[in-house]
Design a protein around this motif. Structure first.
Motif, PDB file in Angstrom:
ATOM      1  N   ALA A  14      -1.381   6.332  17.284  1.00 30.38           N
ATOM      2  CA  ALA A  14      -2.582   6.828  16.610  1.00 30.38           C
ATOM      3  C   ALA A  14      -2.919   5.971  15.394  1.00 30.38           C
ATOM      4  CB  ALA A  14      -2.386   8.284  16.195  1.00 30.38           C
ATOM      5  N   HIS A  15      -1.912   5.637  14.606  1.00 29.55           N
ATOM      6  CA  HIS A  15      -2.143   4.782  13.434  1.00 29.55           C
ATOM      7  C   HIS A  15      -2.608   3.390  13.861  1.00 29.55           C
ATOM      8  CE1 HIS A  15      -0.850   7.418  10.222  1.00 29.55           C
ATOM      9  NE2 HIS A  15       0.285   7.687  10.852  1.00 29.55           N
ATOM     10  N   ALA A  16      -2.017   2.873  14.928  1.00 26.73           N
ATOM     11  CA  ALA A  16      -2.389   1.540  15.402  1.00 26.73           C
ATOM     12  C   ALA A  16      -3.843   1.516  15.878  1.00 26.73           C
ATOM     13  CB  ALA A  16      -1.454   1.110  16.531  1.00 26.73           C
ATOM     14  N   LEU A 170       2.447  -7.721   9.269  1.00 28.24           N
ATOM     15  CA  LEU A 170       2.865  -6.715   8.309  1.00 28.24           C
ATOM     16  C   LEU A 170       3.150  -5.412   9.040  1.00 28.24           C
ATOM     17  CD1 LEU A 170       0.151  -7.397   5.588  1.00 28.24           C
ATOM     18  CD2 LEU A 170       2.607  -7.730   5.266  1.00 28.24           C
ATOM     19  N   VAL A 171       4.162  -4.688   8.609  1.00 27.11           N
ATOM     20  CA  VAL A 171       4.425  -3.368   9.188  1.00 27.11           C
ATOM     21  C   VAL A 171       3.320  -2.427   8.709  1.00 27.11           C
ATOM     22  CG1 VAL A 171       6.047  -1.464   9.372  1.00 27.11           C
ATOM     23  CG2 VAL A 171       6.888  -3.818   9.187  1.00 27.11           C
ATOM     24  N   GLY A 172       2.655  -1.780   9.644  1.00 27.61           N
ATOM     25  CA  GLY A 172       1.517  -0.936   9.308  1.00 27.61           C
ATOM     26  C   GLY A 172       1.919   0.395   8.701  1.00 27.61           C
ATOM     27  N   PRO A 173       1.091   0.932   7.823  1.00 26.69           N
ATOM     28  CA  PRO A 173       1.394   2.248   7.233  1.00 26.69           C
ATOM     29  C   PRO A 173       1.420   3.334   8.304  1.00 26.69           C
ATOM     30  CG  PRO A 173      -0.863   1.571   6.727  1.00 26.69           C
ATOM     31  CD  PRO A 173      -0.197   0.394   7.347  1.00 26.69           C
ATOM     32  N   GLY A 174       2.396   4.216   8.180  1.00 30.43           N
ATOM     33  CA  GLY A 174       2.611   5.242   9.196  1.00 30.43           C
ATOM     34  C   GLY A 174       3.727   4.886  10.151  1.00 30.43           C
ATOM     35  N   ALA A 183       4.081   3.794   4.004  1.00 33.03           N
ATOM     36  CA  ALA A 183       2.960   4.658   3.642  1.00 33.03           C
ATOM     37  C   ALA A 183       2.002   3.922   2.721  1.00 33.03           C
ATOM     38  CB  ALA A 183       3.454   5.931   2.962  1.00 33.03           C
ATOM     39  N   THR A 184       0.725   4.239   2.849  1.00 30.69           N
ATOM     40  CA  THR A 184      -0.270   3.653   1.958  1.00 30.69           C
ATOM     41  C   THR A 184      -0.145   4.265   0.570  1.00 30.69           C
ATOM     42  OG1 THR A 184      -1.743   3.491   3.874  1.00 30.69           O
ATOM     43  CG2 THR A 184      -2.714   3.084   1.705  1.00 30.69           C
ATOM     44  N   ALA A 185      -0.190   3.423  -0.452  1.00 31.16           N
ATOM     45  CA  ALA A 185      -0.098   3.915  -1.824  1.00 31.16           C
ATOM     46  C   ALA A 185      -1.296   4.807  -2.130  1.00 31.16           C
ATOM     47  CB  ALA A 185      -0.059   2.743  -2.805  1.00 31.16           C
ATOM     48  N   PRO A 186      -1.091   5.890  -2.878  1.00 32.65           N
ATOM     49  CA  PRO A 186      -2.202   6.792  -3.207  1.00 32.65           C
ATOM     50  C   PRO A 186      -3.372   6.041  -3.849  1.00 32.65           C
ATOM     51  CG  PRO A 186      -0.104   7.748  -3.881  1.00 32.65           C
ATOM     52  CD  PRO A 186       0.191   6.351  -3.435  1.00 32.65           C
ATOM     53  N   GLY A 187      -4.557   6.377  -3.368  1.00 36.59           N
ATOM     54  CA  GLY A 187      -5.764   5.790  -3.932  1.00 36.59           C
ATOM     55  C   GLY A 187      -6.146   4.440  -3.371  1.00 36.59           C
ATOM     56  N   THR A 188      -5.394   3.924  -2.374  1.00 37.67           N
ATOM     57  CA  THR A 188      -5.732   2.598  -1.838  1.00 37.67           C
ATOM     58  C   THR A 188      -6.098   2.624  -0.353  1.00 37.67           C
ATOM     59  OG1 THR A 188      -3.468   1.974  -1.173  1.00 37.67           O
ATOM     60  CG2 THR A 188      -4.092   1.590  -3.473  1.00 37.67           C
ATOM     61  N   ALA A 189      -5.883   3.759   0.316  1.00 36.55           N
ATOM     62  CA  ALA A 189      -6.113   3.809   1.765  1.00 36.55           C
ATOM     63  C   ALA A 189      -7.572   3.547   2.119  1.00 36.55           C
ATOM     64  CB  ALA A 189      -5.671   5.156   2.316  1.00 36.55           C
TER      65      ALA A 189
END
Length: 271
Positions: A14-16, A170-174, A183-189
């Motif tokens: 799903a993330h991919a 890069l290893v993707g968030p999730g 995980a994506t840093a808060p405020g940057t997603a």
């Protein structure tokens, strides 16, 4: 396969697919952060020509399998039901992604090293996507010009800073790995990857060939390397000395800087 693994694979897919909607080409990864699909040529005799990058039509070519096509992505994940993460290929259009990997494993303060580089070379890291790694590191997403190929490197820019460029990922968030979840840093997603500052981009590219002799050791570069060692704190002295020596020899001034670098290291307290 355990239920948790199936759930991790479903979430990774799903993330991919979500990343692919943003124009990011992806591949499935295993829990070890390596491509989940093994090479179809692993048992072949040594090739006489260049290695296959997917021309054979089979999956298992690492980052060269990366795709933004949802049908193709589903096929790759179906072939690797053990995948629990996904990789994002760097250097591909439309973003020409460049990843700045600020590592913590080497015991150096890579964030401080990046700030020092920014001050020395007069650039600012723009607001961009930041991915937090399970080990406490960070991945900064930047974009490069379409006509420039940024190579991969490890520690070349500064100790603890690795660069993911063309042919890297890069290893993707999730993604879920043996060490935890990215995980994506808060405020940057919600941010798009920001353009790489030109001054930083110049540092990421290999120096152009030159017919001119190397600069003398008392030049600006030599003084900068000595100062880099002199300002090392306990816990980063060995790493800084090694990095400075590598840069000195790459630039042809290693023999001349040998004594100044050794003296600088002893000044910091090294024996």
């Amino acid at each position: 396969m355990a239920t948790t693994d199936r759930q991790a694979t479903t979430l990774a897919l799903a993330h991919a697919l979500s990343a692919a909607e943003r124009g990011l080409a992806v591949i499935p990864l295993s829990r070890t952060k390596l491509p989940a699909l093994r090479s179809p040529h692993r048992d072949d005799p040594a090739p006489a020509g260049p290695p296959c990058h997917g021309a054979c039509g089979h999956p298992g070519h690492g980052v060269y399998d990366a795709s933004t096509d949802p049908v193709r992505i589903r096929e790759l994940f179906a072939a690797a039901p053990w995948a629990t993460g996904y990789g994002i290929a760097c250097g591909l259009p439309p973003h020409h992604l460049v990843g700045v990997d600020l590592d913590t494993k080497s015991g150096t303060d890579s964030s401080a090293a990046l700030r020092e580089l920014a001050l020395r070379h007069l650039f600012t890291i723009p607001e961009t996507v930041v991915v937090l790694t399970p080990s406490g590191g960070r991945h900064l997403w930047l974009t490069g010009p379409p006509d420039v190929v940024v190579p991969n490197s490890a520690g070349r820019l500064a100790p603890g800073i690795d660069i993911r460029g063309a042919g890297g990922y890069l290893v993707g968030p999730g993604s879920r790995t043996d060490h935890g979840v990215y995980a994506t840093a808060p405020g940057t997603a919600h941010l798009p990857p920001a353009a790489c500052p030109p001054a930083l981009l110049r540092l990421l590219l290999p120096p152009p060939p030159s017919a001119h002799p190397a600069p003398p050791p008392h030049g600006e570069h030599g003084r900068g390397l000595v100062h880099f060692v002199l300002t090392a704190h306990e816990g980063q002295r060995n790493t800084r000395l090694f990095w400075a020596a590598c840069r000195a020899y790459e630039n042809g001034i290693g023999p001349a800087l040998l004594t100044p670098l050794v003296e600088a290291a002893r000044t910091t307290g090294l024996t």
